[in-house]
Design a protein around this motif. Structure first.
Motif, short mmCIF file in Angstrom:
data_model
loop_
_atom_site.label_atom_id
_atom_site.label_comp_id
_atom_site.label_asym_id
_atom_site.label_seq_id
_atom_site.Cartn_x
_atom_site.Cartn_y
_atom_site.Cartn_z
N TYR A 437 0.83 -1.20 0.00
CA TYR A 437 0.00 0.00 0.00
C TYR A 437 0.86 1.25 0.00
O TYR A 437 0.53 2.25 -0.64
CB TYR A 437 -0.92 -0.02 1.23
N LEU A 438 2.00 1.20 0.71
CA LEU A 438 2.92 2.34 0.73
C LEU A 438 3.48 2.61 -0.67
O LEU A 438 3.55 3.76 -1.11
CB LEU A 438 4.04 2.08 1.72
N SER A 439 3.85 1.54 -1.38
CA SER A 439 4.37 1.71 -2.74
C SER A 439 3.29 2.28 -3.66
O SER A 439 3.58 3.13 -4.52
CB SER A 439 4.86 0.36 -3.29
N TYR A 440 2.06 1.81 -3.49
CA TYR A 440 0.95 2.33 -4.29
C TYR A 440 0.75 3.82 -4.03
O TYR A 440 0.59 4.62 -4.96
CB TYR A 440 -0.32 1.55 -3.98
N LEU A 441 0.76 4.23 -2.76
CA LEU A 441 0.57 5.64 -2.43
C LEU A 441 1.70 6.50 -2.99
O LEU A 441 1.45 7.59 -3.52
CB LEU A 441 0.48 5.81 -0.91
N HIS A 442 2.93 6.03 -2.87
CA HIS A 442 4.06 6.79 -3.39
C HIS A 442 3.92 6.97 -4.91
O HIS A 442 4.20 8.06 -5.44
CB HIS A 442 5.37 6.08 -3.06
#
Length: 583
Positions: A437-442
């Motif tokens: 999810y962090l990679s998606y948000l970035h």
């Protein structure tokens, strides 16, 4: 011909009888080596297929350029790229973490994630001397990190090869378990592709289909080369993000693909201490060379061929009447220099500022969890220093009350809340957010234009006394805002949530609103205006589990993500007062 995901890959440069191109893979140093010498697991899987396709495209373009444009290539001069021959977008869909072949990991965490998502056990686990001796948790974790580091390096090299080959890679993942977006993100980041993550394919909550439609409907430029030049007083300092540079010319950026909403964050730096001169204003020039698919002209239509008519002579489809055109756009901007500090403040753009801060914070962290957390403190210090400077300029005598939220400065009004929201956002909280999810948000927030990015950080909240009457907009995101009216609308770019209070339910307001209601028309308009994806629309009743969509967006309340906005302002007020009294 496409390469099946689990098809064996043969010797590089050979075309087997079935007509499928089977190039080699990357060895440990990034060089190409025949895959037929490798174990069977390394000749299959997601990573092997992606690399094989990229390498096939590279060979196809090299063959075409060598046969037709060898002389032109030598005379093309700066910025020539063999990638200009093809416009390629590769769409990759995943439902679990790659655990087979090149770029695959078979870690203990991956096995648990696969079991949680219903994917079963990995097909094969890499042998290790420690696995047979029941290694400790620390040893298993270290082994997992080593495998993921090798896989990440493979995807980085594959992404670099794709970028110079003019290939844009989009990643779409649908899974409740871990997919490995962190290690695969270079595929989309380096090639200017999209990265999207979905929990499930449920019709009411998954927007994959509509997201794909919007994404592919946008006009795209391919094989882009961007050159920025400035007058002598200043220069390009830093370009945020994973933007490749041209091998021969450092000042040229390679953009395998982009759309009208793509965003680049660039820092400038003075070349001398004197700054800008008074006689010659600073100048910035941007030259962007790219190719795009555009409708064929009348002459091309009459010429027939694959652009105009099919093999049988019948009129071709709309797709057949598209041709590849090369374009060069040059924009020269003569900038004005401020004559005083007031003009600097008045001309500021809060949305551009917070977008640049977001890009800077993510770029400086470089994926490091510790640096992401450190960015929160750096952002607090930055906004505090700006408030100190503004209040010292606004009231040198110190007789007026402090303005901590720029209420007296329209151009920056709301900036304090936006920076506060950035410090509390999941973008900078790696320990509390799943890595996928962090990679998606970035990926999402570095691809948004400034105003949509600001709405994603600090959503817009409005109150409705009925389904046709909006009585308040841009309300503070705190619980006290949800106590007076019947219905509330939250706009968070990727989410549109409607909350029905108990008062609305007692009044028997229909849920969802009828199509003729103003609230329903507003939601439809918001979905249409969100160009890069389709926001999820949620209708919730207060006091039920669905109201969590509102609960997690009440940023001004203290929670696990940090202090509330009131406490944030109190702490900042003490620092500002202390600094101004010292001065």
């Amino acid at each position: 011909p496409l390469l099946p995901v689990h098809s064996p890959v043969g010797e590089e440069g050979k075309r087997p009888e079935d007509g499928v191109w089977r190039p080699g893979s990357l060895d440990a140093k990034g060089a190409s080596s025949p895959l037929h010498r490798r174990p069977a697991p390394e000749r299959n899987g997601f990573g092997s297929a992606v690399y094989a396709l990229v390498d096939m495209i590279r060979h196809t373009q090299d063959d075409a350029e060598g046969a037709e444009d060898a002389e032109d290539a030598q005379d093309a001069g700066p910025g020539y790229s063999s990638a200009g021959g093809l416009n390629v977008r590769m769409l990759c869909f995943l439902t679990s973490k790659p655990n087979y072949g090149l770029g695959g990991v078979t870690t203990a965490r991956a096995a648990a994630a696969a079991a949680a998502s219903g994917g079963g056990a990995p097909r094969q686990r890499a042998p290790s001397s420690s696995s047979s001796r029941h290694p400790s948790a620390g040893a298993r974790e270290e082994e997992d990190k080593q495998q993921e580091a090798v896989a990440t390096a493979f995807y980085e090299r594959t992404a670099a090869l794709a970028a110079v080959s003019g290939v844009c890679i989009d990643l779409f993942a649908v899974s409740r378990g871990e997919v490995g977006m962190a290690m695969m993100r270079p595929l989309s980041a380096v090639t200017n592709g999209q990265l999207r993550l979905y929990n499930e394919l449920h019709r009411g909550t998954c927007t994959l289909g509509s997201d794909l439609y919007k994404h592919l409907s946008l006009p795209h430029a391919f094989s882009g080369l961007l050159r920025l030049r400035t007058s002598t007083e200043f220069t390009i300092g830093r370009v945020c993000g994973a933007v490749p540079r041209d091998d021969a010319y450092e000042s040229i950026l390679v953009l395998p693909a982009c759309d009208p909403h793509s965003l680049l964050a660039i820092d400038f730096a003075y070349t001398t201490k004197a700054g800008f001169g008074k006689n010659h204003p600073p100048v910035i020039q941007m030259a962007f060379q790219y190719t795009a698919l555009e409708p064929a002209g009348e002459e091309e239509e009459e010429g027939g061929g694959r652009q105009g008519r099919g093999e049988s002579g019948e009129e071709g489809s709309a797709a057949e009447r598209l041709v590849v055109r090369s374009r060069l756009r040059v924009v020269t901007v003569v900038c004005q220099t401020a004559v005083g500090l007031k003009q600097v403040y008045d001309s500021a753009d809060k949305y551009a500022i917070v977008a640049h801060l977001t890009h800077q914070a993510l770029d400086e962290a470089k994926g490091s969890d510790a640096l992401l957390v450190e960015s929160q403190q750096l952002l607090r210090e930055w906004i505090t220093d700006l408030i100190i400077s503004y209040n010292a300029h606004r009231d040198p005598s110190g007789e007026k009350a402090l303005d901590l939220t720029f209420e007296t400065l329209p151009s920056l009004k709301g900036l304090t809340r936006l920076v506060f929201a950035l410090t509390k956002s999941s973008l900078l909280r790696p320990k509390h957010v799943p890595r996928d999810y962090l990679s998606y948000l970035h990926s999402l927030f570095t691809s948004l234009a400034p105003e949509p990015l600001a709405k994603g950080l600090y959503p817009a909240l409005s109150a409705w006394s009925s389904l046709d009457t909006c009585v308040a907009t841009h309300m503070p995101l705190r619980k006290s805002s949800l106590s007076e009216h019947e219905v509330y609308l939250l706009e968070a770019y990727s989410l549109v949530a409607v909350l029905y209070t108990r008062k609305a339910l007692e009044g028997k307001l229909p849920m969802p609103p009828p199509h003729h209601a103003k609230l329903r028309k507003t939601i439809k308009k918001l979905k249409k205006e969100t160009l890069q994806l389709s926001p999820l629309v949620v209708y919730a009743k207060m006091g039920t589990t669905e109201d969590r969509y509102f609960e997690c967006h009440l940023l001004e309340e203290p929670n696990a993500a940090g202090v509330g906005f009131a406490e944030f302002l109190r702490a900042m007020e003490e620092e500002v007062n202390s600094a101004l009294n010292r001065n």
